[in-house]
Design an enzyme around this catalytic site. Structure first.
Site, PDB file in Angstrom:
ATOM      1  N   HIS A 162     -90.313 -30.880 108.548  1.00  0.00           N
ATOM      2  CA  HIS A 162     -91.405 -31.372 109.176  1.00  0.00           C
ATOM      3  C   HIS A 162     -91.237 -32.575 110.093  1.00  0.00           C
ATOM      4  O   HIS A 162     -91.667 -32.806 111.009  1.00  0.00           O
ATOM      5  CB  HIS A 162     -92.659 -31.304 108.572  1.00  0.00           C
ATOM      6  CG  HIS A 162     -94.056 -31.433 109.477  1.00  0.00           C
ATOM      7  ND1 HIS A 162     -94.296 -30.260 110.415  1.00  0.00           N
ATOM      8  CD2 HIS A 162     -94.776 -32.460 109.850  1.00  0.00           C
ATOM      9  CE1 HIS A 162     -95.383 -30.472 111.140  1.00  0.00           C
ATOM     10  NE2 HIS A 162     -95.669 -31.568 110.684  1.00  0.00           N
ATOM     11  N   SER A 173     -96.229 -33.112 116.075  1.00  0.00           N
ATOM     12  CA  SER A 173     -97.120 -32.516 114.826  1.00  0.00           C
ATOM     13  C   SER A 173     -98.614 -32.433 115.615  1.00  0.00           C
ATOM     14  O   SER A 173     -98.666 -31.956 116.414  1.00  0.00           O
ATOM     15  CB  SER A 173     -97.027 -33.357 113.536  1.00  0.00           C
ATOM     16  OG  SER A 173     -97.705 -32.799 112.605  1.00  0.00           O
ATOM     17  N   ASP A 200     -89.378 -26.013 107.924  1.00  0.00           N
ATOM     18  CA  ASP A 200     -90.741 -26.849 108.121  1.00  0.00           C
ATOM     19  C   ASP A 200     -91.905 -26.011 107.225  1.00  0.00           C
ATOM     20  O   ASP A 200     -92.177 -24.991 107.530  1.00  0.00           O
ATOM     21  CB  ASP A 200     -91.061 -26.789 109.507  1.00  0.00           C
ATOM     22  CG  ASP A 200     -92.370 -27.589 109.650  1.00  0.00           C
ATOM     23  OD1 ASP A 200     -93.195 -27.901 108.850  1.00  0.00           O
ATOM     24  OD2 ASP A 200     -92.594 -27.990 110.588  1.00  0.00           O
TER      25      ASP A 200
HETATM   26  C1  MLT Z   1    -102.550 -30.768 112.678  1.00  0.00           C
HETATM   27  O1  MLT Z   1    -103.442 -30.871 111.951  1.00  0.00           O
HETATM   28  O2  MLT Z   1    -102.449 -30.826 113.799  1.00  0.00           O
HETATM   29  C2  MLT Z   1    -101.151 -29.709 112.048  1.00  0.00           C
HETATM   30  O3  MLT Z   1    -101.657 -29.677 110.827  1.00  0.00           O
HETATM   31  C3  MLT Z   1    -100.029 -30.869 111.868  1.00  0.00           C
HETATM   32  C4  MLT Z   1    -100.493 -31.972 111.168  1.00  0.00           C
HETATM   33  O4  MLT Z   1    -101.148 -33.257 111.712  1.00  0.00           O
HETATM   34  O5  MLT Z   1    -100.215 -32.283 109.946  1.00  0.00           O
END
Ligand code: MLT
Length: 211
Positions: free
Chosen positions: A189, A108, A158
């Site tokens: 996710h 992520s 996701d």
């Molecule tokens: C991010 O901020 O890199 C993306 O939105 C993924 C997350 O951290 O939730």
């Protein structure tokens, strides 16, 4: 001679039994311990380097600032990307691991900064395993990633990263000449065992060429 610059990220380093090092990059709210066991499952022989993101969002560590979910502070992202790449270079000297055999494993937010490292500091990574990554920005000039292998793990359901965003990322990395293997799991996710097993098999195969 002046003393080497200190390692300026809170981090963990676990020595390995091969010349590979996994760079573990956690998601929002994670820390340097989060992905250690995942790293060991993915590559039992590699050294593990796991920094903690320096940005705090409501007390949750991240690798760069965001203005909203999926909307990034681009100036901060560029600065943090170089800061992380510099840290990796210095860590390679301090812990004496091979700087040309580093494989990023990001989840992520951690996967997103790994993509940014590929785009802005392409010499840093030999390969990347990216769980739930998106396009962090479109570079003015494409890097040459002809020597880089990337495995992308996306979730078909996701809510943050639709499959169309994953396809955009695949195209961007392929346009930069990276060898990209996308993998779509029947997942959201969060990480699933299916993701981890698919990444482990891909990495085991890749590791035959990175000893
Ligand atoms: C991010 O901020 O890199 C993306 O939105 C993924 C997350 O951290 O939730």
């Amino acid at each position: 001679m002046s003393a080497p610059a200190p390692l300026d990220f809170a981090h963990r380093f676990v020595p390995g039994k091969s010349s590979r090092t996994l760079l573990l990059l956690h998601g929002t709210g994670g820390n340097e311990t989060d992905l250690i066991s995942l790293g060991r499952v993915l590559d039992p022989e590699a050294a593990l380097l796991s920094p903690r993101g320096k940005v705090l969002e409501n007390g949750m560590p991240r690798f760069f600032r965001r203005l909203a979910e999926g909307v990034f502070d681009q100036e901060d992202l560029v600065r943090r990307t170089h800061e992380l790449a510099d840290f990796i270079e210095r860590a390679a000297v301090q812990y004496a691991f091979a700087p040309d055999k580093i494989v990023a494993v990001g989840y992520s937010n951690g996967a997103n900064i790994a993509v940014s490292v590929l785009l802005l500091r392409p010499e840093t990574l030999r390969a990347a395993v990216l769980f739930r990554a998106m396009v962090p920005f479109l570079p003015e000039e494409l890097p040459d990633l002809a020597q880089v292998d990337v495995w992308l793990g996306a979730g078909n359901h996701d809510p943050i990263i639709p499959p169309s965003e994953t396809r955009r990322l695949v195209e961007l990395l392929r346009n930069a000449r990276a060898r990209v293997t996308p993998s779509f799991a029947d997942a959201s996710h969060g990480l699933t065992n299916t993701d981890v097993e698919a990444a482990r098999l891909w990495l085991a195969d890749l590791a035959k060429g990175i000893r």
